[in-house]
Write a protein that holds these residues in place. Structure first.
Motif, mmCIF file in Angstrom:
data_model
loop_
_atom_site.group_PDB
_atom_site.id
_atom_site.type_symbol
_atom_site.label_atom_id
_atom_site.label_comp_id
_atom_site.label_asym_id
_atom_site.label_seq_id
_atom_site.Cartn_x
_atom_site.Cartn_y
_atom_site.Cartn_z
ATOM 1 N N LEU A 49 0.820 -1.209 0.000
ATOM 2 C CA LEU A 49 0.000 0.000 0.000
ATOM 3 C C LEU A 49 0.856 1.263 0.000
ATOM 4 N N GLU A 50 1.996 1.214 0.682
ATOM 5 C CA GLU A 50 2.905 2.372 0.665
ATOM 6 C C GLU A 50 3.389 2.640 -0.764
ATOM 7 N N GLU A 51 3.715 1.581 -1.475
ATOM 8 C CA GLU A 51 4.173 1.743 -2.854
ATOM 9 C C GLU A 51 3.062 2.288 -3.735
ATOM 10 N N ARG A 52 1.840 1.790 -3.499
ATOM 11 C CA ARG A 52 0.702 2.274 -4.278
ATOM 12 C C ARG A 52 0.421 3.734 -3.965
ATOM 13 N N ALA A 53 0.612 4.141 -2.719
ATOM 14 C CA ALA A 53 0.398 5.535 -2.345
ATOM 15 C C ALA A 53 1.352 6.456 -3.108
ATOM 16 N N LYS A 54 2.595 6.020 -3.262
ATOM 17 C CA LYS A 54 3.559 6.830 -4.015
ATOM 18 C C LYS A 54 3.158 6.934 -5.481
ATOM 19 N N GLU A 55 2.678 5.818 -6.041
ATOM 20 C CA GLU A 55 2.246 5.837 -7.436
ATOM 21 C C GLU A 55 1.075 6.785 -7.631
ATOM 22 N N MET A 56 0.198 6.873 -6.634
ATOM 23 C CA MET A 56 -0.996 7.710 -6.725
ATOM 24 C C MET A 56 -0.745 9.124 -6.221
ATOM 25 N N ALA A 57 0.471 9.385 -5.699
ATOM 26 C CA ALA A 57 0.808 10.691 -5.120
ATOM 27 C C ALA A 57 -0.157 11.059 -3.999
ATOM 28 N N VAL A 58 -0.439 10.081 -3.155
ATOM 29 C CA VAL A 58 -1.354 10.283 -2.025
ATOM 30 C C VAL A 58 -0.535 10.477 -0.755
ATOM 31 N N THR A 59 -0.948 11.442 0.068
ATOM 32 C CA THR A 59 -0.288 11.655 1.351
ATOM 33 C C THR A 59 -1.269 12.293 2.318
ATOM 34 N N ALA A 60 -0.865 12.382 3.563
ATOM 35 C CA ALA A 60 -1.704 13.024 4.577
ATOM 36 C C ALA A 60 -1.271 14.474 4.740
ATOM 37 N N THR A 61 -2.239 15.354 4.954
ATOM 38 C CA THR A 61 -1.929 16.777 5.138
ATOM 39 C C THR A 61 -1.597 17.048 6.601
ATOM 40 N N ASP A 62 -0.947 18.198 6.844
ATOM 41 C CA ASP A 62 -0.642 18.586 8.219
ATOM 42 C C ASP A 62 -1.925 18.771 9.025
ATOM 43 N N GLU A 63 -2.964 19.285 8.391
ATOM 44 C CA GLU A 63 -4.243 19.481 9.081
ATOM 45 C C GLU A 63 -4.821 18.137 9.533
ATOM 46 N N GLU A 64 -4.699 17.123 8.702
ATOM 47 C CA GLU A 64 -5.204 15.797 9.065
ATOM 48 C C GLU A 64 -4.400 15.205 10.216
ATOM 49 N N ILE A 65 -3.094 15.446 10.207
ATOM 50 C CA ILE A 65 -2.248 14.962 11.294
ATOM 51 C C ILE A 65 -2.633 15.644 12.602
ATOM 52 N N ASP A 66 -2.815 16.961 12.566
ATOM 53 C CA ASP A 66 -3.197 17.701 13.770
ATOM 54 C C ASP A 66 -4.534 17.209 14.313
ATOM 55 N N ALA A 67 -5.468 16.928 13.417
ATOM 56 C CA ALA A 67 -6.780 16.434 13.842
ATOM 57 C C ALA A 67 -6.640 15.052 14.482
ATOM 58 N N ALA A 68 -5.742 14.231 13.953
ATOM 59 C CA ALA A 68 -5.519 12.902 14.520
ATOM 60 C C ALA A 68 -4.898 13.004 15.906
ATOM 61 N N VAL A 69 -3.954 13.938 16.081
ATOM 62 C CA VAL A 69 -3.355 14.159 17.404
ATOM 63 C C VAL A 69 -4.434 14.582 18.404
ATOM 64 N N ALA A 70 -5.316 15.457 17.981
ATOM 65 C CA ALA A 70 -6.396 15.916 18.849
ATOM 66 C C ALA A 70 -7.295 14.756 19.264
ATOM 67 N N ARG A 71 -7.552 13.822 18.334
ATOM 68 C CA ARG A 71 -8.384 12.661 18.668
ATOM 69 C C ARG A 71 -7.701 11.765 19.686
ATOM 70 N N VAL A 72 -6.375 11.609 19.553
ATOM 71 C CA VAL A 72 -5.632 10.803 20.523
ATOM 72 C C VAL A 72 -5.720 11.424 21.913
ATOM 73 N N LYS A 73 -5.526 12.747 21.976
ATOM 74 C CA LYS A 73 -5.618 13.432 23.265
ATOM 75 C C LYS A 73 -7.002 13.246 23.886
ATOM 76 N N ALA A 74 -8.035 13.380 23.070
ATOM 77 C CA ALA A 74 -9.398 13.228 23.585
ATOM 78 C C ALA A 74 -9.653 11.794 24.024
ATOM 79 N N GLN A 75 -9.133 10.826 23.263
ATOM 80 C CA GLN A 75 -9.341 9.416 23.571
ATOM 81 C C GLN A 75 -8.774 9.056 24.940
ATOM 82 N N TYR A 76 -7.614 9.614 25.255
ATOM 83 C CA TYR A 76 -6.957 9.305 26.526
ATOM 84 C C TYR A 76 -7.166 10.404 27.575
ATOM 85 N N ASN A 77 -8.080 11.328 27.277
ATOM 86 C CA ASN A 77 -8.419 12.398 28.223
ATOM 87 C C ASN A 77 -7.170 13.164 28.665
ATOM 88 N N LEU A 78 -6.341 13.522 27.698
ATOM 89 C CA LEU A 78 -5.125 14.282 27.970
ATOM 90 C C LEU A 78 -5.414 15.752 27.666
#
Length: 343
Positions: A83-112
């Motif tokens: 899948l990593e190789e396919r992602a490169k072929e498709m030029a797919v990546t995650a944005t910084d905004e998506e990463i920040d949102a994921a960090v926020a979900r982790v904090k909420a999940q563990y009540n941090l």
């Protein structure tokens, strides 16, 4: 809390088995590949022994992992590389905004609630914030590939759902015959014939009064000896098969009767008033559409995902260097092919 459970990014339920959290830095892997053994090669990508061992550790079995766990972990890692190789072929990546949102979900999940708590929790897992973000970026990227290549191609149109409804309605959406019932219970001593006769005479008297127009509920409140007496004998809505067999047979007659014949049991006589009756059938399509959509989506996802990964695997060069794992992989691939042929 993080002391008992690794703090890591968890993708959607369907992908958790595939994307196990692995706290391995890119620099460590790059150095390790130069001096350690290689477990497998996927096209130009390598799965090193240390990478594999760390992934086994994430299963909480570690070096004690049995052969089944070891091959499952390796298969997941091979899928990730594909899948990593396919992602490169498709030029797919995650944005910084998506990463920040994921960090926020982790904090909420563990009540941090503070950055200090977050940093402390990460430290307990041996992760840094940068490593966590790297894992999130990888997982979100792979989810995007699957979203485009698998999920977006599933047919959940109304026509497809209606076809599945007709196929599955007997199994999932059948509804039993039901009736709204009121009762009058007349009890007697099973060992006293005279008491039984008296109850039978009272039942006949009540039948006549009902036929003459006396309200059933009023008679139930006055004469019933059942637990529903204070409610005018109201049993509510009952389904066929819900009551004991004798009462069930007495209520659900063909043809339906508003006042069925009295039912005599070992120590009581029951008079019934059936005010509503619904035949057995199926929940309507409109009512179950969302449930059906989820059900068909889950089933289709599993099928399409498996087909997609099989395609990527066939098109790739995969070499497993560990003899035991290579043998187990060959057996797994053969079993999957046989299962597909049989379905």
């Amino acid at each position: 809390m993080p002391g008992t459970r690794p703090l890591c990014y968890e993708p959607t339920m369907k992908l958790r088995a595939l994307f196990l959290c692995a706290a391995v830095s890119a620099a460590t892997l790059a150095a390790a590949e130069l001096v350690e053994g290689i477990v497998a090669r996927v096209n130009d990508k390598l799965i090193t022994q240390s990478e594999f061992d760390k992934r086994l550790t994430a299963t909480r079995q570690g070096a004690r992992a049995d052969s089944n766990t070891r091959i499952v972990v390796l298969e997941d890692m091979i899928k990730e590389k594909l899948l990593e190789e396919r992602a490169k072929e498709m030029a797919v990546t995650a944005t910084d905004e998506e990463i920040d949102a994921a960090v926020a979900r982790v904090k909420a999940q563990y009540n941090l609630t503070s950055d200090q708590e977050f940093e402390s929790a990460l430290a307990q897992t041996g992760l840094t914030k940068d490593e966590l973000k790297r894992q999130m970026r990888e997982n979100i990227t792979l989810q995007k590939v699957i979203g485009r290549e698998v999920a977006s191609r599933m047919d959940t149109s109304d026509d497809a759902l209606r076809t599945e409804y007709e196929r599955q309605k007997e199994k999932f959406y059948a509804t039993p015959e039901t009736a709204r019932v009121a009762e009058i219970v007349l009890k007697f001593s099973a060992s006293d014939p005279a008491d039984r006769q008296q109850a039978a005479e009272r039942a006949e008297e009540l039948k006549q009064r009902i036929a003459q127009g006396a309200p059933f509920a009023d008679l139930a409140k006055e004469f019933s000896q059942g637990t529903t007496k204070d409610r005018g004998g109201d049993l509510g809505v009952v389904s066929k098969g819900e009551l004991v067999e004798a009462l069930d047979n007495g209520i659900f007659l063909t043809p339906v009767a508003e006042y069925p014949p009295p039912v005599v049991t070992a120590d009581s006589i029951h008079l019934f008033h059936v005010t509503e009756h619904k035949p057995a059938g199926y929940k309507p399509f409109a009512e179950v559409k969302e449930d059906l959509k989820k059900r068909i989506s889950d089933d289709l996802y599993e099928k399409r995902f498996t087909e997609y990964m099989d395609h990527l695997r066939r098109e790739a060069y995969v070499k497993i260097y560990d003899p035991e794992l290579a043998k187990a992989d060959e057996a797994a691939v053969t079993a999957a092919a046989e299962k597909k042929a049989a379905s």
